[in-house]
Design a protein around this motif. Structure first.
Motif, PDB file in Angstrom:
ATOM      1  N   MET A 137      35.759   7.447  15.586  1.00 56.55           N
ATOM      2  CA  MET A 137      35.384   6.378  14.663  1.00 56.55           C
ATOM      3  C   MET A 137      34.026   5.788  15.019  1.00 56.55           C
ATOM      4  SD  MET A 137      37.770   6.334  12.431  1.00 56.55           S
ATOM      5  CE  MET A 137      37.874   8.101  12.769  1.00 56.55           C
ATOM      6  N   ALA A 151      30.868   5.389  12.575  1.00 56.70           N
ATOM      7  CA  ALA A 151      30.245   4.073  12.401  1.00 56.70           C
ATOM      8  C   ALA A 151      28.762   4.120  12.746  1.00 56.70           C
ATOM      9  CB  ALA A 151      30.966   3.039  13.260  1.00 56.70           C
ATOM     10  N   LEU A 179      40.357   8.097   8.560  1.00 58.85           N
ATOM     11  CA  LEU A 179      39.258   7.151   8.790  1.00 58.85           C
ATOM     12  C   LEU A 179      39.692   5.707   8.556  1.00 58.85           C
ATOM     13  CD1 LEU A 179      36.315   9.074   7.064  1.00 58.85           C
ATOM     14  CD2 LEU A 179      36.903   9.024   9.483  1.00 58.85           C
ATOM     15  N   LEU A 215      37.889   2.864  10.322  1.00 56.67           N
ATOM     16  CA  LEU A 215      36.445   2.714  10.111  1.00 56.67           C
ATOM     17  C   LEU A 215      36.044   1.454   9.340  1.00 56.67           C
ATOM     18  CD1 LEU A 215      33.704   4.005  10.614  1.00 56.67           C
ATOM     19  CD2 LEU A 215      34.022   5.383   8.547  1.00 56.67           C
TER      20      LEU A 215
END
Length: 367
Positions: free
Chosen positions: A1, A5, A25, A28
């Motif tokens: 993640m 990001a 995800l 996220l």
């Protein structure tokens, strides 16, 4: 993640809309909201939420995953059932979250919408009805000209599903003797074509050659499909079954509906598949129910009839070609299927997001 990001933060510019997709995800959105407080963000869950917590679930990790989606301005789901299940999980965990953050279930509920997935319908139609695909489709029908073609579309990682379908195929001829010796099963346990590694070396034999060379009523194909082969299978099949499995099989189900110009065929899918909420004309079977799968295949084969003269058009009830058809083949045309395009899906999400942002600004005006 963190890697996702980092990349989003590198590319993001003020005013950009970031759309995050599916459970892999789910952490996220909250991470991005922490780094970019003013980001416009949506999260779409294309899978279903379990209606109960499985035994042995790590509730601390589950709680963290659920909270990850709260960083988005909008949360979209495949069906109302999925949205309600998600909110039910959140309500169950709300007492544990409240001391640590300003959590309001009503606010989360206001952010939840139902937007089933979309595909690039124009591209699918242009490729699926191309000359290359038509040639493969004709070759498949020629190779099995005296038999109905059943295509089972799954992935190699779901061997259990493959076994269920193979057993159901045997039961089909037992429960419904009229199909005995008149059907062939093509089991495609392959990665979907869009995951194909173009640099990988493959066999020089074509899909048709590999399947036709097997001396069995149940034929297996494990190699990676070409895009043209993918659409040819969907067009040539008289019945297509999509057991519950990930990796783009939802898209394959939507592709199937676009590949049926006559509109008289119905896909066979598991009751656990999210497709059941998007396609109104599906034939469902209970997962793991061998006889149930066989009965579903029988229904699908019945719907596969298409008159060569009138093509099952409305008002053609007295067609002389249809007068001698077997009674098991229904003569009715299904309503045209409307599958949202990618542009329509994005446009709908964007409109919802704009409304949401404006509501927040009017509710909390800047001095």
């Amino acid at each position: 993640m963190d890697a996702f990001a980092d990349k989003v933060c590198d590319l993001w510019q003020p005013g950009d809309i970031v759309m995050v997709h599916d459970y892999a995800l789910m952490l996220l959105p909250q991470m991005l909201r922490t780094r970019l407080p003013h980001i416009h963000l949506t999260f779409s869950l294309h899978a279903s939420c379990p209606s109960h917590i499985p035994p042995g679930t790590n509730m601390r990790l589950l709680s963290k995953v659920l909270q990850g989606a709260f960083g988005s301005d909008l949360l979209t789901f495949q069906a109302f059932m999925h949205s309600n299940q998600f909110l039910g999980w959140c309500a169950q965990e709300a007492p544990a979250w409240t001391p640590h953050q300003d959590f309001l279930l009503g606010r989360v509920a206001d952010s939840c919408f139902v937007h089933p997935m979309a595909i690039d319908a124009s591209r699918v139609l242009s490729v699926a009805w191309s000359e290359d695909v038509s040639q493969i489709c004709d070759s498949l029908k020629s190779a099995f000209e005296d038999k109905k073609i059943i295509v089972s579309y799954t992935t190699a990682s779901f061997n259990e599903e493959t076994v269920y379908v193979a057993q159901a195929f045997n039961r089909l001829e037992t429960l419904f003797p009229r199909w005995r010796g008149k059907v062939v099963l093509l089991q495609i346990t392959s990665l979907p074509w869009l995951y194909r590694d173009e640099g990988a070396s493959g066999s020089d034999e074509t899909l048709v050659q590999i399947l036709a060379a097997q001396n069995s009523r149940k034929k297996l194909f494990k190699q990676q499909l070409l895009e043209t082969e993918h659409y040819a299978l969907l067009r040539a099949s008289d019945a297509t079954i999509f057991p519950f499995a990930p990796e783009a099989l939802i898209k394959a189900g939507l592709d199937f509906m676009l590949c049926q110009r006559g509109g008289n065929k119905r896909p066979v899918i598991s009751e656990a598949s999210p497709l059941r909420f998007q396609l109104p004309r599906v034939i469902l079977f209970p997962r793991g129910d061998i006889d149930g799968i066989a009965r579903a295949l029988d229904r699908a084969l019945g719907f596969s009839f298409e008159c060569p003269r009138c093509h099952n058009q409305p008002g053609a009830r007295d067609c002389p070609e249809c007068s001698g058809r077997p009674p098991m083949t229904p003569h009715r045309v299904l309503e045209p299927l409307m599958i949202p395009t990618v542009e329509e899906w994005v446009g709908s999400i964007t409109a919802r997001l704009v409304d949401r942002v404006l509501q927040c600004r009017f509710a909390n005006p800047v001095p």
